[in-house]
Design a protein around this motif. Structure first.
Motif, PDB file in Angstrom:
ATOM      1  N   GLU A 283     -26.780 -32.656 -17.040  1.00 25.41           N
ATOM      2  CA  GLU A 283     -26.880 -31.486 -16.157  1.00 25.41           C
ATOM      3  C   GLU A 283     -25.751 -31.485 -15.125  1.00 25.41           C
ATOM      4  O   GLU A 283     -25.169 -30.434 -14.827  1.00 25.41           O
ATOM      5  N   GLN A 284     -25.417 -32.676 -14.591  1.00 27.59           N
ATOM      6  CA  GLN A 284     -24.346 -32.752 -13.601  1.00 27.59           C
ATOM      7  C   GLN A 284     -23.000 -32.423 -14.235  1.00 27.59           C
ATOM      8  O   GLN A 284     -22.180 -31.700 -13.648  1.00 27.59           O
ATOM      9  N   ASP A 285     -22.776 -32.982 -15.439  1.00 28.32           N
ATOM     10  CA  ASP A 285     -21.520 -32.678 -16.143  1.00 28.32           C
ATOM     11  C   ASP A 285     -21.409 -31.182 -16.392  1.00 28.32           C
ATOM     12  O   ASP A 285     -20.310 -30.599 -16.267  1.00 28.32           O
ATOM     13  N   LEU A 286     -22.545 -30.597 -16.764  1.00 28.15           N
ATOM     14  CA  LEU A 286     -22.533 -29.161 -17.031  1.00 28.15           C
ATOM     15  C   LEU A 286     -22.231 -28.387 -15.748  1.00 28.15           C
ATOM     16  O   LEU A 286     -21.422 -27.444 -15.750  1.00 28.15           O
ATOM     17  N   LYS A 287     -22.835 -28.803 -14.654  1.00 25.65           N
ATOM     18  CA  LYS A 287     -22.584 -28.131 -13.377  1.00 25.65           C
ATOM     19  C   LYS A 287     -21.123 -28.287 -12.956  1.00 25.65           C
ATOM     20  O   LYS A 287     -20.500 -27.341 -12.448  1.00 25.65           O
ATOM     21  N   ASP A 288     -20.581 -29.474 -13.165  1.00 35.73           N
ATOM     22  CA  ASP A 288     -19.169 -29.699 -12.816  1.00 35.73           C
ATOM     23  C   ASP A 288     -18.261 -28.811 -13.657  1.00 35.73           C
ATOM     24  O   ASP A 288     -17.283 -28.235 -13.133  1.00 35.73           O
ATOM     25  N   ALA A 289     -18.584 -28.702 -14.960  1.00 37.48           N
ATOM     26  CA  ALA A 289     -17.751 -27.868 -15.829  1.00 37.48           C
ATOM     27  C   ALA A 289     -17.836 -26.421 -15.416  1.00 37.48           C
ATOM     28  O   ALA A 289     -16.820 -25.690 -15.391  1.00 37.48           O
ATOM     29  N   ILE A 290     -19.041 -26.001 -15.077  1.00 36.93           N
ATOM     30  CA  ILE A 290     -19.211 -24.622 -14.626  1.00 36.93           C
ATOM     31  C   ILE A 290     -18.437 -24.392 -13.322  1.00 36.93           C
ATOM     32  O   ILE A 290     -17.801 -23.345 -13.118  1.00 36.93           O
ATOM     33  N   VAL A 385     -23.389 -30.779 -29.152  1.00 39.52           N
ATOM     34  CA  VAL A 385     -22.415 -29.749 -28.782  1.00 39.52           C
ATOM     35  C   VAL A 385     -22.984 -28.999 -27.587  1.00 39.52           C
ATOM     36  O   VAL A 385     -24.137 -28.559 -27.604  1.00 39.52           O
ATOM     37  N   MET A 386     -22.156 -28.852 -26.530  1.00 38.46           N
ATOM     38  CA  MET A 386     -22.557 -28.086 -25.350  1.00 38.46           C
ATOM     39  C   MET A 386     -21.633 -26.880 -25.226  1.00 38.46           C
ATOM     40  O   MET A 386     -20.402 -27.025 -25.264  1.00 38.46           O
ATOM     41  N   ILE A 387     -22.240 -25.693 -25.112  1.00 37.06           N
ATOM     42  CA  ILE A 387     -21.459 -24.450 -24.995  1.00 37.06           C
ATOM     43  C   ILE A 387     -21.886 -23.727 -23.718  1.00 37.06           C
ATOM     44  O   ILE A 387     -23.085 -23.570 -23.460  1.00 37.06           O
ATOM     45  N   THR A 388     -20.895 -23.305 -22.927  1.00 40.98           N
ATOM     46  CA  THR A 388     -21.202 -22.491 -21.756  1.00 40.98           C
ATOM     47  C   THR A 388     -20.926 -21.036 -22.090  1.00 40.98           C
ATOM     48  O   THR A 388     -19.921 -20.706 -22.747  1.00 40.98           O
ATOM     49  N   HIS A 389     -21.841 -20.175 -21.660  1.00 40.75           N
ATOM     50  CA  HIS A 389     -21.746 -18.749 -22.006  1.00 40.75           C
ATOM     51  C   HIS A 389     -21.396 -17.895 -20.795  1.00 40.75           C
ATOM     52  O   HIS A 389     -21.573 -16.672 -20.817  1.00 40.75           O
ATOM     53  N   ASN A 393     -26.300 -12.012 -15.218  1.00 36.33           N
ATOM     54  CA  ASN A 393     -27.043 -11.622 -14.017  1.00 36.33           C
ATOM     55  C   ASN A 393     -26.791 -12.591 -12.858  1.00 36.33           C
ATOM     56  O   ASN A 393     -27.696 -12.896 -12.076  1.00 36.33           O
ATOM     57  N   GLY A 394     -25.575 -13.101 -12.779  1.00 35.23           N
ATOM     58  CA  GLY A 394     -25.212 -13.976 -11.672  1.00 35.23           C
ATOM     59  C   GLY A 394     -25.666 -15.410 -11.834  1.00 35.23           C
ATOM     60  O   GLY A 394     -25.546 -16.202 -10.885  1.00 35.23           O
ATOM     61  N   HIS A 395     -26.179 -15.780 -13.000  1.00 42.37           N
ATOM     62  CA  HIS A 395     -26.625 -17.154 -13.233  1.00 42.37           C
ATOM     63  C   HIS A 395     -25.886 -17.720 -14.442  1.00 42.37           C
ATOM     64  O   HIS A 395     -25.770 -17.065 -15.482  1.00 42.37           O
ATOM     65  N   SER A 396     -25.368 -18.934 -14.267  1.00 42.09           N
ATOM     66  CA  SER A 396     -24.648 -19.569 -15.367  1.00 42.09           C
ATOM     67  C   SER A 396     -25.622 -19.943 -16.476  1.00 42.09           C
ATOM     68  O   SER A 396     -26.742 -20.385 -16.227  1.00 42.09           O
ATOM     69  N   ASP A 442     -28.300 -22.180 -14.738  1.00 43.85           N
ATOM     70  CA  ASP A 442     -27.759 -22.810 -13.524  1.00 43.85           C
ATOM     71  C   ASP A 442     -27.851 -24.333 -13.609  1.00 43.85           C
ATOM     72  O   ASP A 442     -28.175 -25.014 -12.637  1.00 43.85           O
ATOM     73  N   GLY A 443     -27.595 -24.866 -14.787  1.00 46.04           N
ATOM     74  CA  GLY A 443     -27.529 -26.314 -14.974  1.00 46.04           C
ATOM     75  C   GLY A 443     -28.858 -26.995 -15.211  1.00 46.04           C
ATOM     76  O   GLY A 443     -28.897 -28.219 -15.372  1.00 46.04           O
ATOM     77  N   ALA A 444     -29.974 -26.276 -15.239  1.00 46.27           N
ATOM     78  CA  ALA A 444     -31.288 -26.887 -15.454  1.00 46.27           C
ATOM     79  C   ALA A 444     -31.918 -26.310 -16.726  1.00 46.27           C
ATOM     80  O   ALA A 444     -31.766 -25.116 -17.026  1.00 46.27           O
ATOM     81  N   THR A 445     -32.615 -27.146 -17.452  1.00 47.61           N
ATOM     82  CA  THR A 445     -33.215 -26.686 -18.706  1.00 47.61           C
ATOM     83  C   THR A 445     -34.356 -25.704 -18.440  1.00 47.61           C
ATOM     84  O   THR A 445     -35.038 -25.769 -17.426  1.00 47.61           O
ATOM     85  N   THR A 446     -34.550 -24.803 -19.404  1.00 52.57           N
ATOM     86  CA  THR A 446     -35.658 -23.855 -19.365  1.00 52.57           C
ATOM     87  C   THR A 446     -36.137 -23.616 -20.792  1.00 52.57           C
ATOM     88  O   THR A 446     -35.458 -24.020 -21.756  1.00 52.57           O
TER      89      THR A 446
END
Length: 454
Positions: A283-290, A385-389, A393-396, A442-446
């Motif tokens: 989650e932190q890596d994802l937040k840093d990348a974002i 594999v991690m993909i950012t989209h 609506n203002g949320h990563s 926003d970096g947290a699972t749902t």
């Protein structure tokens, strides 16, 4: 079975009772006796036990799935021990049912063997009774022949058979004549009765001999049937003993594995803490990348965030946000997102994605257009594999694809929705080939389900 009456006095009554008893006994022995079929009540009881066992197996399977996900990521011996406990618990209901059914078979075989043994005993007693009757009738016939011979000898010594003429000529008076006539009548009746009895006795003996032959034949059949039932009983007892031993072995192994797992609880806690730290790191890596992406396009992102800062995350009611990432169509969920409980260690842990049915080597597709952040192996997750989209609506929003066999894309590569990115597999901590799919807001699972439109 009531044994026939063999007393000979009075003669006609004893013979009638004997023949009646013998006839009834033979008829009973020669009648067909159906056994081996369970009564409706017995059948219902067996069905109820089987239904209960199947229900318990289904519940254990669900508990097993939950427990596996509660310890998702736990590798090595401890993971193997936990899995084995869950396997055993899934086998126990079937083992208990097998023992109950084996015991039923033993009881059934014993009942049938007892029935046949009772019939064989009755047949042997009937044969003994018939032999006794034949011997007694033979002795009686011999006595009657001797009596007839004695009467003939006495008549011969007295000058032959008496007649009414000789009685008249020899009578001294009318009273003497009457007495002589009465004696003459009695003698004739006695001789006729003896002859009738002899004929009846010999006829009865022939009938008894025929019945004895039938009973002997039936004894042979019953003896073979009794031997077969005894063999069936022994086989059933062997199966029951094997089923009992299997159940005891499973229960003993289950207890030993549980004791081992509980004795390693501190070690498990430490390993799970590492796994949780790894999930946090993702989650932190994802937040840093974002954050890096946001910095590169800071002005545009700031303007967009100012316009949409009060918007909510994408909602399920707005429709599908991702295409089917699997080759299985339609999408088939094998395990849901949510908390899971381990029945031995009493852990509650989050299953942070959903498991989708996919087979090893099947295509895995990007759920939405975006940029590949990384392709790497992570213990527990396997190949990921991690993909950012980008922002919705203002949320990563980002997605991860786990337990892959191989990668088809590279970090930094832009992919379109539905584009091939990897092959499904069973790497990391995974019980079978499938795709573990996660959605990050926003970096947290749902829960991914509503965003897949399912």
């Amino acid at each position: 079975m009531r044994r026939p009456v063999l007393r000979r006095t009075p003669r006609s009554t004893s013979r009638t009772a004997s023949r009646t008893g013998a006839a009834l006994a033979v008829a009973g022995l020669l009648g067909a006796l159906a056994f081996g079929a369970a009564t409706p009540a017995q059948g219902d009881a067996i069905d109820d036990r089987r239904e209960a066992a199947e229900q318990e197996q289904a519940e254990n399977q669900q508990a097993r799935d939950d427990a596996e996900e509660a310890l998702e990521g736990l590798e090595g011996e401890l993971g193997v021990v936990s899995d084995r406990i869950l396997e055993i618990q899934a086998e126990l209901p079937g083992a208990r049912l097998a023992l109950a059914e084996a015991n039923d078979e033993v009881a059934k075989a014993k009942r049938e063997a007892a029935i046949v043994a009772g019939r064989l005993k009755d047949a042997r007693e009937q044969a003994t009774d018939l032999r006794t009757t034949i011997d007694q009738d033979s002795d009686e016939a011999t006595r009657m022949r001797e009596a007839i011979g004695q009467m003939a000898r006495e008549a011969y010594r007295g000058g032959g058979d008496l007649s009414s003429v000789t009685m008249i000529l020899d009578a001294d008076s009318s009273e003497d004549f009457v007495e002589r006539a009465d004696l003459m009548s009695q003698a004739l009746r006695t001789r006729a009765q003896v002859l009738d009895d002899l004929q009846a006795t010999e006829s009865g003996n022939r009938n008894s001999a025929q019945r004895l032959g039938a009973v002997k034949d039936r004894i042979g059949e019953l003896k073979a049937e009794a031997d077969a039932k005894l063999a069936e009983s022994k086989v059933a007892q062997t199966k029951a003993a094997e089923a009992k031993q299997k159940l005891e072995d499973l229960e003993a192994e289950n207890q030993a594995k549980q004791d081992l797992l509980l004795s390693k609880k501190d070690e498990i806690d430490a390993k799970l803490a590492e796994i949780d730290a790894q999930a946090d790191q993702i989650e932190q890596d994802l937040k840093d990348a974002i954050a890096d992406q946001t910095e590169r396009d800071r002005e545009r992102e700031r303007e967009r965030q100012r316009q949409e800062q009060h918007n909510d995350p994408p909602a399920a009611t707005t429709g599908r946000y991702f295409v089917n990432p699997t080759q299985t169509n339609p999408i088939y969920v094998t395990s849901e997102y949510g908390m899971r409980f381990h029945p031995i260690l009493h852990y509650w842990r989050l299953h942070a994605g959903i498991d989708l049915r996919d087979y090893c080597g099947n295509d895995v597709y990007a759920g939405r257009s975006g940029t590949v952040l990384w392709t790497q192996y992570r213990s527990g997750y396997g190949n990921q594999v991690m993909i950012t989209h980008g922002s919705i609506n203002g949320h990563s929003v980002a997605t991860s694809y786990n337990h892959l066999t191989s990668f088809v894309v590279s970090p930094g590569q832009y992919v379109k929705a539905g584009q091939l990115i990897a092959r499904a597999g069973n790497t990391g901590t995974s019980a079978a080939c499938h795709l573990h799919f996660e959605v990050y807001i926003d970096g947290a699972t749902t829960n991914p389900r509503p965003y897949l439109g399912i």
